[in-house]
Design an enzyme around this catalytic site. Structure first.
Site, PDB file in Angstrom:
ATOM      1  CB  ALA A   1      -7.967 110.397 -34.704  1.00 10.62           C
TER       2      ALA A   1
ATOM      3  CG  HIS B   1      -9.460 120.739 -37.964  1.00 13.86           C
ATOM      4  ND1 HIS B   1      -9.335 122.113 -38.010  1.00 13.86           N
ATOM      5  CD2 HIS B   1      -8.577 120.266 -38.865  1.00 13.86           C
ATOM      6  CE1 HIS B   1      -8.424 122.453 -38.893  1.00 13.86           C
ATOM      7  NE2 HIS B   1      -7.946 121.343 -39.432  1.00 13.86           N
TER       8      HIS B   1
ATOM      9  N   GLY C   1      -8.826 114.984 -33.524  1.00 18.86           N
ATOM     10  CA  GLY C   1      -7.716 115.934 -33.473  1.00 18.86           C
ATOM     11  C   GLY C   1      -8.187 117.334 -33.160  1.00 18.86           C
TER      12      GLY C   1
ATOM     13  CG  HIS D   1      -9.274 119.059 -43.410  1.00 21.85           C
ATOM     14  ND1 HIS D   1      -8.659 119.680 -44.476  1.00 21.85           N
ATOM     15  CD2 HIS D   1      -8.824 119.671 -42.290  1.00 21.85           C
ATOM     16  CE1 HIS D   1      -7.861 120.629 -44.024  1.00 21.85           C
ATOM     17  NE2 HIS D   1      -7.947 120.645 -42.697  1.00 21.85           N
TER      18      HIS D   1
END
Length: 128
Positions: free
Chosen positions: A74, A78, A76, A12
């Site tokens: 996990a 994104h 998610g 991220h």
């Protein structure tokens, strides 16, 4: 292009550069396991290089097979929308280059087992 392979560890990103230390450690460990494998880091936001920049650099250097490994715990938002869009755009820009997307690292069975073992060891409890 050659038949060279590379891995992009994709995270991220954060404003604090120390956030990427586990990714750098993972890259270094991969170099120990596979000394000839090219391993790059890339980030969605706040840090560089971006995924597009990392892939472009690898393709420029003649790498033909790239596996993007999301360093996320996990699947998610994104990973469900942003990352497939980024991978699709990279595939369109780099025709003739195989760009694969692995599952989120945190969803791999071995990683889940390692996290559970770490949590158990941290708790001071013993396994049944």
């Amino acid at each position: 292009m050659s038949n060279a392979h590379a891995v992009v560890l994709f995270g991220h990103g954060a404003r604090d550069p120390e956030w990427a230390r586990p990714m750098r450690r993972t890259r270094d460990h991969l170099h120990t396991l596979a000394p000839g494998l090219r391993v790059e880091l890339a980030f969605l936001e706040f840090m560089t290089p971006t995924l597009d920049e990392a892939i472009a650099a690898l393709v420029h250097d003649g790498v033909r097979h790239i596996t993007v490994v999301p360093m996320f715990i996990a699947q998610g938002g994104h990973l469900k929308s942003d990352v497939p869009r980024l991978i699709g755009a990279a595939r369109e820009r780099h025709v003739g280059c195989e760009i694969a997307l692995a599952q989120a690292v945190g969803e791999a069975d071995g990683v889940i087992a390692a996290m559970a073992e770490y949590a158990l060891a941290s708790s001071g409890a013993s396994a049944a």
